[in-house]
Design an enzyme around this catalytic site. Structure first.
Site, PDB file in Angstrom:
ATOM      1  CG  ASP A   1      -4.685 -33.466   1.013  1.00 44.33           C
ATOM      2  OD1 ASP A   1      -5.615 -33.514   0.185  1.00 44.33           O
ATOM      3  OD2 ASP A   1      -4.347 -32.406   1.587  1.00 44.33           O
ATOM      4  CB  SER A   2      -9.210 -36.839  -0.500  1.00 42.36           C
ATOM      5  OG  SER A   2      -8.623 -37.568  -1.568  1.00 42.36           O
TER       6      SER A   2
ATOM      7  CG  ASP B   1      -3.008 -33.431  -2.785  1.00 43.32           C
ATOM      8  OD1 ASP B   1      -2.786 -32.480  -3.553  1.00 43.32           O
ATOM      9  OD2 ASP B   1      -4.156 -33.813  -2.482  1.00 43.32           O
TER      10      ASP B   1
ATOM     11  CE  LYS C   1      -4.539 -31.930  -5.871  1.00 41.64           C
ATOM     12  NZ  LYS C   1      -4.970 -31.291  -4.600  1.00 41.64           N
TER      13      LYS C   1
ATOM     14  CD  GLU D   1      -5.698 -28.034  -0.634  1.00 46.45           C
ATOM     15  OE1 GLU D   1      -6.080 -27.173   0.193  1.00 46.45           O
ATOM     16  OE2 GLU D   1      -6.066 -29.220  -0.604  1.00 46.45           O
TER      17      GLU D   1
ATOM     18  CD  GLU E   1     -12.211 -29.887  -3.840  1.00 48.69           C
ATOM     19  OE1 GLU E   1     -10.973 -30.013  -3.847  1.00 48.69           O
ATOM     20  OE2 GLU E   1     -12.971 -30.500  -3.055  1.00 48.69           O
TER      21      GLU E   1
HETATM   22  O1  KIV Z   1      -7.090 -34.725  -2.206  1.00 51.23           O
HETATM   23  C1  KIV Z   1      -7.760 -34.906  -3.238  1.00 51.23           C
HETATM   24  O2  KIV Z   1      -8.290 -35.988  -3.490  1.00 51.23           O
HETATM   25  C2  KIV Z   1      -7.891 -33.788  -4.151  1.00 51.23           C
HETATM   26  C3  KIV Z   1      -8.884 -33.910  -5.255  1.00 51.23           C
HETATM   27  C4  KIV Z   1     -10.227 -33.865  -4.705  1.00 51.23           C
HETATM   28  C5  KIV Z   1      -8.668 -32.908  -6.323  1.00 51.23           C
HETATM   29  O3  KIV Z   1      -7.250 -32.805  -3.986  1.00 51.23           O
END
Ligand code: KIV
Length: 271
Positions: free
Chosen positions: A49-50, A88, A118, A120, A187
């Site tokens: 989600d970055s 994510d 994924k 968090e 992280e």
């Molecule tokens: O969103 C993302 O790119 C991430 C990575 C930095 C692990 O969660």
């Protein structure tokens, strides 16, 4: 009738079995062009989600929606053949309850064809991780600096500088491992703590700014390519893509201004 499958993707159990073994290579990818290139070398392609910050210039990842993740997830799955695509779960799509998380994660799996999601959170997300994995959705966990919690963490701050908090972060790692996560991203955790967690946790740890004792590493592709003019301090920059694009765009603009149109030499101009 059985059908031969030309290429087979890396699976969650295969990643899980790499604990203490060959290091896991993971990179983010947000679309098909980079997916094709990353897939040649990486075990995991994370549709992080970055992308909200990297592609959409958001200040944080909080504004990323489930539909955005699904669109980008589809593109990365289409663009890759071998690596495991992990998508994510964005802020607000899984925290409310295990049932809500399952509904949204199932949508991500069905619509994108990815291999895992994924989420968090450590102890607080353990029940959800168990709920998902017991129902066929492999879950990668993400602890330490969890960007979706920047408002409660007080910003993008390295975690574990205060050793009094180490037991809490270690408890997060143990909780997600016990709950069935097939790996965990560490992280922004201080190196000695990331090293201890890697030694003590039975699932692979994937560091981002973590420790070389992690079982794998992940970076945001645009950071390591030299695309991002201000990558985080811990990133080793391997490419000069930003400078390359700048030079190419400048050469193009110079040509157009001089009325040298692209393709003049070797393309038939339309008449
Ligand atoms: O969103 C993302 O790119 C991430 C990575 C930095 C692990 O969660």
């Amino acid at each position: 009738m059985s059908q031969e499958i030309a290429t087979r993707r890396v699976t969650a159990p295969e990643i899980r079995s790499r604990k203490g073994g060959e290091p896991i290579v993971a990179l983010t990818s947000y679309h098909a062009i980079t997916a094709r290139l990353v897939d040649n070398h990486a075990d995991i392609l994370l549709v992080g989600d970055s992308l909200g910050m990297v592609l959409y210039a958001m200040d944080s990842t909080l504004g990323v929606s489930l539909d955005m993740m699904i669109m980008h997830g589809k593109a990365v799955v289409r663009g890759s053949k071998r690596g495991m695509v992990v998508v994510d779960m964005p802020f607000g799509s899984y925290e409310e309850s295990p049932a809500v998380a399952f509904r949204n994660a199932a949508r991500v799996m069905q619509e994108t064809g990815c291999g895992a999601v994924k989420i968090e959170g450590g102890v607080r997300m353990a029940e959800t991780i168990r709920f998902l994995t017991e129902r066929g959705i492999p879950a990668m966990a993400h602890i330490g600096l969890t960007p979706q919690s920047i408002n409660t963490l007080g910003g993008f701050k390295t975690q574990g500088r205060d050793t009094a908090l180490w037991p809490l972060i270690k408890a997060d790692a143990k909780a997600v491992s016990d709950a069935g996560a097939f790996s965990v991203v560490l992280e922004g955790i201080v190196e000695p703590l990331a090293a201890e967690i890697s030694r003590e946790t039975s699932i692979p740890t994937i560091g981002i700014g973590g420790s070389k004792e992690c079982d794998g590493q992940i970076l945001v592709l645009e950071d390591m390519l030299g695309y991002n003019p201000k990558p985080p301090k811990f990133v080793k920059v391997y490419g000069t893509v930003g400078a390359g694009i700048d030079a190419a765009v400048k050469a193009y603009a110079d040509d157009v201004r001089a009325r040298v149109f692209p393709g003049d030499e070797n393309v038939y101009l339309l008449k």
